[in-house]
Scaffold this active site. Structure first.
Site, PDB file in Angstrom:
ATOM      1  N   MET A   1     -83.005  10.964 -77.253  1.00 43.31           N
ATOM      2  CA  MET A   1     -83.022  10.636 -75.828  1.00 43.31           C
ATOM      3  C   MET A   1     -84.425  10.906 -75.263  1.00 43.31           C
ATOM      4  SD  MET A   1     -79.270  11.319 -74.313  1.00 43.31           S
ATOM      5  CE  MET A   1     -79.407  13.053 -73.997  1.00 43.31           C
ATOM      6  N   GLY A   2     -85.421  11.014 -76.165  1.00 45.07           N
ATOM      7  CA  GLY A   2     -86.793  11.202 -75.709  1.00 45.07           C
ATOM      8  C   GLY A   2     -87.071  12.639 -75.310  1.00 45.07           C
TER       9      GLY A   2
ATOM     10  N   HIS B   1     -87.583  17.124 -82.809  1.00 47.90           N
ATOM     11  CA  HIS B   1     -87.521  15.669 -83.030  1.00 47.90           C
ATOM     12  C   HIS B   1     -88.544  15.231 -84.069  1.00 47.90           C
ATOM     13  CE1 HIS B   1     -85.978  15.824 -78.725  1.00 47.90           C
ATOM     14  NE2 HIS B   1     -85.010  15.160 -79.339  1.00 47.90           N
TER      15      HIS B   1
ATOM     16  N   ASP C   1     -77.118  20.155 -83.177  1.00 46.26           N
ATOM     17  CA  ASP C   1     -75.928  19.498 -82.630  1.00 46.26           C
ATOM     18  C   ASP C   1     -74.910  19.354 -83.760  1.00 46.26           C
ATOM     19  OD1 ASP C   1     -76.814  18.722 -79.799  1.00 46.26           O
ATOM     20  OD2 ASP C   1     -78.467  18.033 -81.026  1.00 46.26           O
TER      21      ASP C   1
ATOM     22  N   GLN D   1     -71.824  17.177 -83.149  1.00 40.68           N
ATOM     23  CA  GLN D   1     -72.226  15.766 -83.106  1.00 40.68           C
ATOM     24  C   GLN D   1     -72.451  15.228 -84.518  1.00 40.68           C
ATOM     25  OE1 GLN D   1     -75.132  14.009 -80.195  1.00 40.68           O
ATOM     26  NE2 GLN D   1     -76.574  14.300 -81.846  1.00 40.68           N
TER      27      GLN D   1
ATOM     28  N   MET E   1     -84.960  24.740 -80.388  1.00 38.44           N
ATOM     29  CA  MET E   1     -85.687  23.802 -79.522  1.00 38.44           C
ATOM     30  C   MET E   1     -84.720  22.793 -78.921  1.00 38.44           C
ATOM     31  SD  MET E   1     -89.405  23.209 -80.903  1.00 38.44           S
ATOM     32  CE  MET E   1     -90.413  24.647 -81.166  1.00 38.44           C
TER      33      MET E   1
HETATM   34  O1  PAF Z   1     -78.615  14.104 -79.891  1.00 39.94           O
HETATM   35  C1  PAF Z   1     -79.019  13.277 -79.042  1.00 39.94           C
HETATM   36  O2  PAF Z   1     -80.162  13.317 -78.573  1.00 39.94           O
HETATM   37  C2  PAF Z   1     -78.073  12.209 -78.536  1.00 39.94           C
HETATM   38  O3  PAF Z   1     -76.768  12.694 -78.439  1.00 39.94           O
HETATM   39  C3  PAF Z   1     -78.112  10.928 -79.380  1.00 39.94           C
HETATM   40  C4  PAF Z   1     -77.646  11.175 -80.795  1.00 39.94           C
HETATM   41  C5  PAF Z   1     -79.533  10.381 -79.395  1.00 39.94           C
HETATM   42  C6  PAF Z   1     -77.203   9.864 -78.766  1.00 39.94           C
HETATM   43  O4  PAF Z   1     -77.605   9.520 -77.491  1.00 39.94           O
END
Ligand code: PAF
Length: 287
Positions: free
Chosen positions: A30-31, A37, A152, A155, A186
């Site tokens: 999500m930037g 990242h 996450d 997720q 982070m």
């Molecule tokens: O983990 C994230 O940043 C978001 O949940 C993802 C996987 C990019 C989906 O929008």
């Protein structure tokens, strides 16, 4: 590195990759990119010939009253961050590109059980939004591999289930959580912390490590482990959503026969909701 906003332009480049017989990796984000990242992107570049990082603040995964409107959108800075990472494409679509029929008419994906538990209990519709957008991104990019962060954890398990259940031909890979020197995982949301809250925040990881130490020592009363952790977090100043010990492979309640446990937690410090987890092998199976 190209920044591409339209699906049509993305498809043209991806078709060239496919024609050359090359492998493509996707890192959905999500930037507001940080070192966590970057680690995902670096892992992706090792797994494929071309890497696409998507940057899309997905409205459907924010529950009512959450920070969708204020979530930091920093495409220019993110482009600089990725400049020397080996990433080929930043795909930064608009909301209408991702949801061409509008959000309320959009096809939704629900992953039962995993998606309804833990964070799913506290963030109504969150995992439907995550599953739906990741599914869309996987169909758009059709990557050989997609890389997600282990911070996450829920997720990650949910997305593994999703691709397995829908036979989506993308391999799901994960990368370890990247931490600040004091242990804080982070996260883009760390910037919501005040100076005082930032001082307290590492207690989340320390508490999970202490819980994992109890499990490593053979503690089999999982409620006790959870309760201790909740008390410690609340004493530190957190408003805890949950602390849960689970089977690390399935996220179901832990059993004596579980090969490994995961201790997961979510809690609030002011306006920042922080999550973290620690995996602990079951000492019963230590040799
Ligand atoms: O983990 C994230 O940043 C978001 O949940 C993802 C996987 C990019 C989906 O929008």
């Amino acid at each position: 590195m190209q920044v591409i906003q339209s699906l049509e332009a993305l498809r043209a480049v991806l078709a060239d990759y496919r024609d050359a017989g090359d492998r493509t990796a996707l890192v959905p984000t999500m930037g507001n990119l940080h070192r966590g990242h970057l680690a995902l992107a670096e892992q992706a570049t090792r797994l494929a010939d071309h890497t696409v990082v998507s940057i899309f603040v997905n409205p459907t995964q924010f529950a009512e009253g959450e920070d969708y409107k204020t979530y930091p959108r920093t495409l220019d800075k993110d482009t600089l961050v990725l400049k020397r990472s080996g990433v080929d494409i930043i795909f930064a679509p608009s909301v209408s590109e991702v949801y061409p029929f509008g959000q309320s008419a959009a096809t939704r994906i629900h992953v039962p059980e995993i998606g309804d538990d833990l964070c799913g209990r506290h963030r109504a519709g969150h995992f439907d939004g995550v599953a739906s957008v990741v599914c869309r991104l996987l169909f758009m990019v059709q990557p050989h591999v997609a890389v997600f962060g282990e911070k996450d954890y829920q997720q990650l398990q949910l997305l593994k289930r999703l691709v397995s259940d829908l036979s989506i031909p993308t391999q799901i890979e994960s990368a370890p959580t990247v931490r600040e020197s004091d242990g804080l995982a982070m996260s883009s949301r760390n910037q919501y912390l005040s100076e005082a809250e930032r001082g307290i925040a590492p207690e989340l990881h320390a508490t999970l490590q202490a819980a994992a130490t109890m499990l490593a020592a053979g503690e089999a009363d999982f409620d006790r482990v959870e309760q201790r952790a909740i008390e410690r977090l609340e004493e530190a100043g957190f408003k805890t959503d949950y602390v849960a010990v689970r089977d690390a492979a399935t996220l179901t309640p832990p059993l004596a026969a579980s090969e490994a446990f995961v201790v997961l937690a979510a809690g609030w410090l002011g306006s920042a909701r922080l999550i973290d987890n620690v995996v602990q092998p079951n000492p019963r199976f230590a040799d």
